[in-house]
Write a protein that holds these residues in place. Structure first.
Motif, PDB file in Angstrom:
ATOM      1  N   ILE A   1      53.446  30.713   1.651  1.00  0.00           N
ATOM      2  CA  ILE A   1      52.260  30.667   2.377  1.00  0.00           C
ATOM      3  C   ILE A   1      52.278  29.886   3.737  1.00  0.00           C
ATOM      4  CG2 ILE A   1      49.868  30.018   2.584  1.00  0.00           C
ATOM      5  CD1 ILE A   1      49.672  30.229  -0.534  1.00  0.00           C
ATOM      6  N   VAL A   2      52.346  30.621   4.866  1.00  0.00           N
ATOM      7  CA  VAL A   2      52.195  30.054   6.159  1.00  0.00           C
ATOM      8  C   VAL A   2      50.723  29.879   6.435  1.00  0.00           C
ATOM      9  CG1 VAL A   2      52.742  30.495   8.644  1.00  0.00           C
ATOM     10  CG2 VAL A   2      54.322  31.305   6.682  1.00  0.00           C
ATOM     11  N   ALA A   3      50.461  28.702   6.561  1.00  0.00           N
ATOM     12  CA  ALA A   3      48.849  28.260   7.059  1.00  0.00           C
ATOM     13  C   ALA A   3      48.486  28.849   8.257  1.00  0.00           C
ATOM     14  CB  ALA A   3      48.937  26.829   6.964  1.00  0.00           C
ATOM     15  N   ALA A   4      47.165  29.112   8.421  1.00  0.00           N
ATOM     16  CA  ALA A   4      46.510  29.448   9.580  1.00  0.00           C
ATOM     17  C   ALA A   4      46.917  28.439  10.747  1.00  0.00           C
ATOM     18  CB  ALA A   4      44.907  29.357   9.670  1.00  0.00           C
ATOM     19  N   GLY A   5      47.381  29.184  11.899  1.00  0.00           N
ATOM     20  CA  GLY A   5      47.841  28.519  13.198  1.00  0.00           C
ATOM     21  C   GLY A   5      49.007  27.752  13.445  1.00  0.00           C
ATOM     22  N   ALA A   6      49.680  28.180  12.127  1.00  0.00           N
ATOM     23  CA  ALA A   6      51.096  27.327  12.148  1.00  0.00           C
ATOM     24  C   ALA A   6      52.040  28.311  13.091  1.00  0.00           C
ATOM     25  CB  ALA A   6      51.727  27.458  10.639  1.00  0.00           C
ATOM     26  N   VAL A   7      53.020  27.367  13.662  1.00  0.00           N
ATOM     27  CA  VAL A   7      54.160  28.010  14.400  1.00  0.00           C
ATOM     28  C   VAL A   7      55.447  27.850  13.680  1.00  0.00           C
ATOM     29  CG1 VAL A   7      55.298  28.142  16.650  1.00  0.00           C
ATOM     30  CG2 VAL A   7      52.749  27.681  16.658  1.00  0.00           C
TER      31      VAL A   7
ATOM     32  N   PRO B   1      61.252  28.342   2.859  1.00  0.00           N
ATOM     33  CA  PRO B   1      61.940  28.446   1.513  1.00  0.00           C
ATOM     34  C   PRO B   1      60.842  29.396   0.566  1.00  0.00           C
ATOM     35  CG  PRO B   1      61.960  26.258   2.030  1.00  0.00           C
ATOM     36  CD  PRO B   1      61.137  26.827   3.002  1.00  0.00           C
ATOM     37  N   ASP B   2      61.220  29.906  -0.391  1.00  0.00           N
ATOM     38  CA  ASP B   2      60.556  30.488  -1.656  1.00  0.00           C
ATOM     39  C   ASP B   2      59.429  29.543  -1.882  1.00  0.00           C
ATOM     40  OD1 ASP B   2      62.302  32.764  -1.164  1.00  0.00           O
ATOM     41  OD2 ASP B   2      62.979  32.667  -2.863  1.00  0.00           O
ATOM     42  N   ASN B   3      58.341  29.852  -2.489  1.00  0.00           N
ATOM     43  CA  ASN B   3      57.544  29.039  -3.268  1.00  0.00           C
ATOM     44  C   ASN B   3      57.029  28.038  -2.473  1.00  0.00           C
ATOM     45  OD1 ASN B   3      57.465  31.200  -5.275  1.00  0.00           O
ATOM     46  ND2 ASN B   3      59.374  30.268  -5.904  1.00  0.00           N
ATOM     47  N   VAL B   4      56.692  27.828  -1.302  1.00  0.00           N
ATOM     48  CA  VAL B   4      56.263  26.850  -0.512  1.00  0.00           C
ATOM     49  C   VAL B   4      54.977  27.189   0.340  1.00  0.00           C
ATOM     50  CG1 VAL B   4      58.234  25.457  -0.529  1.00  0.00           C
ATOM     51  CG2 VAL B   4      57.667  26.841   1.342  1.00  0.00           C
ATOM     52  N   ILE B   5      54.008  26.058   0.724  1.00  0.00           N
ATOM     53  CA  ILE B   5      53.248  26.195   1.702  1.00  0.00           C
ATOM     54  C   ILE B   5      53.648  25.451   3.057  1.00  0.00           C
ATOM     55  CG2 ILE B   5      50.539  25.842   2.345  1.00  0.00           C
ATOM     56  CD1 ILE B   5      49.973  26.232  -0.756  1.00  0.00           C
ATOM     57  N   VAL B   6      53.787  26.031   3.997  1.00  0.00           N
ATOM     58  CA  VAL B   6      53.932  25.227   5.252  1.00  0.00           C
ATOM     59  C   VAL B   6      52.946  25.440   6.411  1.00  0.00           C
ATOM     60  CG1 VAL B   6      56.644  26.064   5.303  1.00  0.00           C
ATOM     61  CG2 VAL B   6      55.168  27.483   6.622  1.00  0.00           C
ATOM     62  N   GLY B   7      52.517  24.394   7.091  1.00  0.00           N
ATOM     63  CA  GLY B   7      51.533  24.284   8.082  1.00  0.00           C
ATOM     64  C   GLY B   7      52.224  23.626   9.258  1.00  0.00           C
TER      65      GLY B   7
ATOM     66  N   LYS C   1      56.091  22.975   8.758  1.00  0.00           N
ATOM     67  CA  LYS C   1      56.802  21.916   7.884  1.00  0.00           C
ATOM     68  C   LYS C   1      56.162  22.207   6.534  1.00  0.00           C
ATOM     69  CE  LYS C   1      57.840  18.047  11.082  1.00  0.00           C
ATOM     70  NZ  LYS C   1      58.389  19.050  11.912  1.00  0.00           N
ATOM     71  N   VAL C   2      57.007  21.756   5.254  1.00  0.00           N
ATOM     72  CA  VAL C   2      56.611  22.204   4.055  1.00  0.00           C
ATOM     73  C   VAL C   2      55.496  20.894   3.849  1.00  0.00           C
ATOM     74  CG1 VAL C   2      57.022  22.126   1.499  1.00  0.00           C
ATOM     75  CG2 VAL C   2      58.921  23.070   3.462  1.00  0.00           C
ATOM     76  N   ILE C   3      54.345  21.614   3.486  1.00  0.00           N
ATOM     77  CA  ILE C   3      53.313  20.841   3.078  1.00  0.00           C
ATOM     78  C   ILE C   3      52.929  20.556   1.490  1.00  0.00           C
ATOM     79  CG2 ILE C   3      52.134  20.822   5.239  1.00  0.00           C
ATOM     80  CD1 ILE C   3      50.256  22.688   4.384  1.00  0.00           C
TER      81      ILE C   3
END
Length: 190
Positions: free
Chosen positions: A157-163, A169-175, A180-182
């Motif tokens: 998942i790429v969080a809203a507003g992220a650049v 990677p697979d199976n992470v949330i970045v924002g 960055k991986v959060i």
């Protein structure tokens, strides 16, 4: 020059605006623009799929829906899988290729950018491209921007507003900016 400008770009060559073949990019973009106006003006899903197929060279699967308006400069370099939903106002700068695998969700106002310019001021008026790849079952949040050369991993998942300026990677949330991986997504949730 045995390769056309698109093949040269795809092979990693940086192409200056003054290049004798550069006008081919504009001509290709005009063809997409003509069809995109039709796509964004129709309300018939079958007609939208047909027009997308004319623009990209590949039919749009019946399980995939690209909400209007959509903005794409060179649809022939966009590959869209099955069971995908792309929300309103997605922008695709596609000369470097944009590949969206099956089961992807893309929020409103997302930017998929496969084109850029060199950092060196002396070369900045040139075009360089790198593919954007969105892997299976990813979710790109509203107003996120995916930059050239980035692959977003499966189930991520790429969080809203992220650049996003580097691979996810697979199976992470970045924002964030830069993203960055959060959080890691556990295997039970995949």
């Amino acid at each position: 020059m045995s390769q056309n400008v698109f093949e040269r770009l795809q092979s990693g060559e940086i192409v200056a605006f003054s290049d004798p073949q550069y006008n081919q990019i504009g001509e290709s973009g005009l063809r997409t623009s003509e069809l995109l106006i039709q796509y964004n003006a129709t309300f018939e899903p079958d007609k939208m799929r047909r027009i997308w197929g004319e623009m990209s060279g590949e039919p749009l699967d019946p399980t995939t829906y690209i909400q209007k308006p959509v903005f794409v400069n060179h649809a022939g370099f966009v590959r869209v899988g099955k069971n995908i939903y792309i929300n309103h106002a997605c922008t695709m700068l596609a000369l470097g290729k944009i590949i969206i695998e099956d089961d992807v969700l893309i929020g409103p106002k997302v930017n998929l950018i496969s084109e850029g310019h060199p950092v060196d001021p002396a070369k900045r008026k040139a075009l360089e491209v790198k593919p954007v790849i969105i892997k299976r079952n990813a979710w790109i949040g509203a107003a996120a921007t995916i930059l050239p050369g980035v692959t977003v991993g499966e189930n991520s998942i790429v969080a809203a507003g992220a650049v996003v300026n580097k691979d996810v990677p697979d199976n992470v949330i970045v924002g964030g900016i830069p993203a960055k991986v959060i959080k890691y997504i556990s295997e039970e949730n995949v």
